[in-house]
Design a protein around this motif. Sequence first.
Motif, PDB file in Angstrom:
ATOM      1  N   ASN A  90       2.257   9.430 115.919  1.00  0.00           N
ATOM      2  CA  ASN A  90       1.362   8.392 116.168  1.00  0.00           C
ATOM      3  C   ASN A  90       0.447   8.799 117.144  1.00  0.00           C
ATOM      4  OD1 ASN A  90       2.420   6.988 113.929  1.00  0.00           O
ATOM      5  ND2 ASN A  90       4.277   6.435 115.631  1.00  0.00           N
ATOM      6  N   PRO A  92      -2.600  10.510 117.357  1.00  0.00           N
ATOM      7  CA  PRO A  92      -3.785  10.240 117.069  1.00  0.00           C
ATOM      8  C   PRO A  92      -4.215   8.909 117.057  1.00  0.00           C
ATOM      9  CG  PRO A  92      -3.022  12.018 115.606  1.00  0.00           C
ATOM     10  CD  PRO A  92      -1.810  11.446 116.339  1.00  0.00           C
ATOM     11  N   LEU A  93      -3.394   8.033 116.231  1.00  0.00           N
ATOM     12  CA  LEU A  93      -3.804   6.497 116.452  1.00  0.00           C
ATOM     13  C   LEU A  93      -3.981   6.042 117.750  1.00  0.00           C
ATOM     14  CD1 LEU A  93      -4.241   4.124 114.562  1.00  0.00           C
ATOM     15  CD2 LEU A  93      -1.792   3.842 114.525  1.00  0.00           C
ATOM     16  N   VAL A  95      -4.565   7.585 120.301  1.00  0.00           N
ATOM     17  CA  VAL A  95      -6.063   8.078 121.293  1.00  0.00           C
ATOM     18  C   VAL A  95      -7.098   7.236 120.777  1.00  0.00           C
ATOM     19  CG1 VAL A  95      -7.490  10.009 121.514  1.00  0.00           C
ATOM     20  CG2 VAL A  95      -4.891  10.316 121.400  1.00  0.00           C
ATOM     21  N   LEU A  96      -6.968   6.930 119.482  1.00  0.00           N
ATOM     22  CA  LEU A  96      -8.294   6.132 118.766  1.00  0.00           C
ATOM     23  C   LEU A  96      -8.108   4.710 119.534  1.00  0.00           C
ATOM     24  CD1 LEU A  96     -10.175   5.686 116.933  1.00  0.00           C
ATOM     25  CD2 LEU A  96      -8.644   5.082 115.143  1.00  0.00           C
ATOM     26  N   VAL A  97      -6.846   3.955 119.501  1.00  0.00           N
ATOM     27  CA  VAL A  97      -7.041   2.533 120.168  1.00  0.00           C
ATOM     28  C   VAL A  97      -7.315   2.790 121.527  1.00  0.00           C
ATOM     29  CG1 VAL A  97      -5.559   0.762 120.783  1.00  0.00           C
ATOM     30  CG2 VAL A  97      -5.315   1.904 118.509  1.00  0.00           C
ATOM     31  N   VAL A  99      -9.342   4.842 122.967  1.00  0.00           N
ATOM     32  CA  VAL A  99     -10.976   5.041 122.920  1.00  0.00           C
ATOM     33  C   VAL A  99     -11.541   3.663 122.933  1.00  0.00           C
ATOM     34  CG1 VAL A  99     -12.883   6.104 122.013  1.00  0.00           C
ATOM     35  CG2 VAL A  99     -10.714   7.468 122.505  1.00  0.00           C
ATOM     36  N   VAL A 100     -11.323   2.964 121.825  1.00  0.00           N
ATOM     37  CA  VAL A 100     -11.660   1.721 121.584  1.00  0.00           C
ATOM     38  C   VAL A 100     -11.706   0.806 122.631  1.00  0.00           C
ATOM     39  CG1 VAL A 100     -11.493  -0.220 120.133  1.00  0.00           C
ATOM     40  CG2 VAL A 100     -11.315   1.893 119.069  1.00  0.00           C
TER      41      VAL A 100
END
Length: 205
Positions: A90, A92-93, A95-97, A99-100
């Motif tokens: 999990n 990558p998910l 890291v995406l959260v 960044v957002v």
Amino acid sequence: MIHVFAFYLFAVLTVGSGAITILSRNPVHSVLWLILAFFNAAGLMVLVGAEFIAMLLVIVYVGAVAVLFLFVVMMLNIDFAELRAGFIKNFPLGVLVAVVLLAEMVLGIGAYRAGAMELGTPDGIGATPAGMTNIEAIGALLYGRYLFLFEAAGIILLIAMIGAIVLTLRQRSDVRGQNIGKQISRRPQDATRNVNPEVGKGVTL
């Protein structure tokens, strides 16, 4: 001077305990550090004069939510090796959260520096009356002006609680129900039975 010292003490402990809550490998330790963060956040609310918010933090979050988390984590048989294995999957998910959230913070700071929005001039109806504390003013509003809305919210929560109990209630067919009337009306001579078994025959149950 004491107010400045108390502010920095509570602020440092809140940020530190919050960071350890995230970085701790043991979920039980994370919940305990979360409780410490709530207590220090309540101290900050007391310093700014929001006693009601501080009381809510201690009673609701520490006394109910955090303790519920603690008991659930302690009662569950958590496989920590499986949790660590799922971290990489999990990542990558996460890291995406992150960044957002970082983009939203940057956007919010930029909008704040650009100038505050004009939402209208306050009419003073929500100001705390002179000689009253925050808790007294909130109580006067809840049980005075907004009494019917407050009671309606309580009724809705009660209906939701009853509905959750009804939806989760399951009747088990493999468990025999208890007949209290039959148990109370049972006579002593019906409870025991004297037998004289033959030699080598045993007792029939």
